[in-house]
Scaffold this motif. Structure first.
Motif, PDB file in Angstrom:
ATOM      1  N   ASP A  45     -10.580  -6.164 -13.397  1.00  0.00           N
ATOM      2  CA  ASP A  45      -9.186  -5.926 -13.743  1.00  0.00           C
ATOM      3  C   ASP A  45      -8.349  -6.969 -13.004  1.00  0.00           C
ATOM      4  O   ASP A  45      -8.488  -7.143 -11.781  1.00  0.00           O
ATOM      5  N   SER A  47      -4.366  -8.632 -12.307  1.00  0.00           N
ATOM      6  CA  SER A  47      -2.935  -8.300 -12.348  1.00  0.00           C
ATOM      7  C   SER A  47      -2.142  -9.536 -11.966  1.00  0.00           C
ATOM      8  O   SER A  47      -2.580 -10.347 -11.139  1.00  0.00           O
ATOM      9  N   LEU A  73      -0.532  -3.721 -21.577  1.00  0.00           N
ATOM     10  CA  LEU A  73      -1.307  -4.749 -20.893  1.00  0.00           C
ATOM     11  C   LEU A  73      -1.931  -5.674 -21.913  1.00  0.00           C
ATOM     12  O   LEU A  73      -1.778  -5.495 -23.110  1.00  0.00           O
ATOM     13  N   SER A  86      -3.065  -6.911 -16.413  1.00  0.00           N
ATOM     14  CA  SER A  86      -1.828  -6.128 -16.379  1.00  0.00           C
ATOM     15  C   SER A  86      -0.751  -6.905 -15.637  1.00  0.00           C
ATOM     16  O   SER A  86      -1.027  -7.849 -14.894  1.00  0.00           O
ATOM     17  N   THR A  87       0.483  -6.487 -15.854  1.00  0.00           N
ATOM     18  CA  THR A  87       1.623  -7.053 -15.138  1.00  0.00           C
ATOM     19  C   THR A  87       1.955  -6.144 -13.956  1.00  0.00           C
ATOM     20  O   THR A  87       1.863  -4.922 -14.064  1.00  0.00           O
ATOM     21  N   PHE A  88       2.310  -6.742 -12.816  1.00  0.00           N
ATOM     22  CA  PHE A  88       2.691  -5.940 -11.649  1.00  0.00           C
ATOM     23  C   PHE A  88       3.735  -4.901 -12.053  1.00  0.00           C
ATOM     24  O   PHE A  88       4.701  -5.208 -12.742  1.00  0.00           O
ATOM     25  N   ASP A 122       3.601  -3.155  -6.762  1.00  0.00           N
ATOM     26  CA  ASP A 122       2.463  -2.714  -7.560  1.00  0.00           C
ATOM     27  C   ASP A 122       1.414  -2.025  -6.683  1.00  0.00           C
ATOM     28  O   ASP A 122       0.855  -0.991  -7.058  1.00  0.00           O
TER      29      ASP A 122
END
Length: 416
Positions: A45, A47, A73, A86-88, A122
């Motif tokens: 994963d 980010s 996401l 994913s974005t923070f 995050d």
């Protein structure tokens, strides 16, 4: 600890591309935790500070999809593998307007989580300290914003970030994940987190069926799944997650199922077979099918009946309820079970080319290792044909594979 040599080169390249485009980017969550525990993570994963649209622009020459509504996401496709980026996020604001009229839910439950933030924000909104460790493989740098992640990992402690009751109200699936960490890694929860699990365990009824089914699929693939189920039962969570299995706990059929699952997981860890979801579904169904169809003891299979396929399907759905596995996985699991009588009695002429032979053979080997104990049994089962050979022969003869028919009906009964 040097983590960089453990990271797949294409992951380093993805992180590097995001950083070269001017964005922060890290490997996050379970992958970092597993690498620090010297385990191979099942996936990565990532980010980043880039928004989903900006991520898509960076990788505009690649197959990229923006998915999700509750949590948007990016899925980046890489040679058949999907990398989640994913974005923070930061902690979302009040979500009163998003609550469904007439449906009771925990006061602070999050229905949408799309408010972007910084890397530190995050980290502080994540579930547990050991899941909030970030790693930058380009610069070989570990970032532990909570200051507790590395310490708790060394102490084998599952600790919520902030108030655990609030965390479980925000997302009840975190209760399941806490217990998974306890079972899979033999960790312990700190007193406050453990108390909150007990207090909030009923919140799991508010989690969506799709998310719980996804978590079930992860457990079915997990080579420590039997330990996770034992932990679920010990904490009273299993009766909310797999109520049929919980009601059968301690019976000969359930004990046999757990032994079969443990043996299957041992073989996965030793590299002897793959982590098939449908095979795990077959294993979890077989002992209860023996009992419910023919009232037989573990290992004795069942009498063949005209509607046996439908009986097996209904029992499988009962065992995994309220999970909703795919029709394809159900059909494959039923097919594996249907072949067990022939596998047990080594009636394997022409069976090697059957599309279900590989899983059926593996289930037969597992049963033999646990219960049957036939001498040199595995050596008498020819290895499955390579998939390429089966595809070539299928094209040559114009065959079409068909799923097990699924007529209507229901099998009732208990495992006692």
């Amino acid at each position: 600890m040097q983590l960089r040599p453990k990271i797949a080169p294409y992951i380093v390249e993805i992180i590097s591309q995001l950083q070269n485009a001017g964005y922060e980017a890290y490997i996050v969550g379970g992958a970092v935790r597993d690498f620090l525990l010297n385990r191979q993570p099942k996936d990565y994963d990532l980010s980043t500070s880039a928004t989903p649209e900006q991520i898509k622009k960076v990788f505009r020459d690649r197959h990229v999809l923006i998915i999700g509504k509750r949590f948007r996401l990016v899925h980046l496709h890489h040679h058949g593998e999907i990398i989640e980026i994913s974005t923070f996020r930061k902690r979302p604001q009040d979500q009163t307007e998003l609550r469904r009229p007439g449906k009771q839910a925990p006061e602070h439950m999050i229905f949408q989580d799309n408010e972007f933030g910084t890397a530190e924000e995050d980290a502080w909104r994540r579930d547990f300290t050991i899941n909030a460790i970030f790693y930058d493989p380009v610069n070989d740098k570990i970032v532990d914003y909570t200051g507790m992640g590395m310490k708790d990992l060394a102490a084998k402690t599952v600790r919520s970030i902030g108030d655990p009751v609030l965390r479980f109200e925000e997302d009840p699936v975190r209760i399941l994940r806490a217990l998974k960490l306890v079972g899979q890694y033999d960790f312990t929860m700190d007193a406050e987190t453990e108390s909150a699990v007990t207090k909030c365990i009923e919140f799991i009824v508010h989690a969506s069926a799709s998310r719980l089914t996804l978590e079930l699929e992860k457990i079915l693939k997990n080579p420590y799944g039997h330990l996770i189920l034992e932990t679920f039962h010990r904490y009273g969570f299993l009766k909310r997650f797999l109520p049929f299995i919980d009601s059968c706990w301690g019976t000969p059929a359930c004990d046999y199922m757990m032994k079969l699952l443990e043996e299957r997981n041992r073989r996965i860890l030793e590299g002897k077979y793959r982590d098939s979801i449908s095979l795990a579904m077959s294993i979890m169904t077989l002992p209860f099918a023996e009992k419910l169809i023919s009232d037989r003891e573990p290992g004795q299979l069942w009498n063949y009946l005209p509607d046996i396929a439908e009986d097996l399907r209904q029992i499988l759905l009962k065992v995994l309820n309220p999970g909703t596995p795919t029709k394809r996985a159900v059909a494959a699991a039923v097919r594996t079970l249907m072949l067990q009588e022939r596998i047990k009695n080594l009636m394997i002429k022409k069976l090697v080319s059957h599309p279900g032979y590989s899983h059926a053979r593996e289930l037969g080997i597992i049963q033999n290792n646990v219960m049957w104990k036939f001498w040199h049994y595995e050596e008498q089962l020819p290895p499955p044909e390579p998939r390429s050979e089966k595809r070539r022969r299928g094209r040559r003869h114009g065959r079409k594979r068909s799923a097990v028919p699924v007529p209507a009906g229901e099998t009732t009964g208990t495992c006692h």
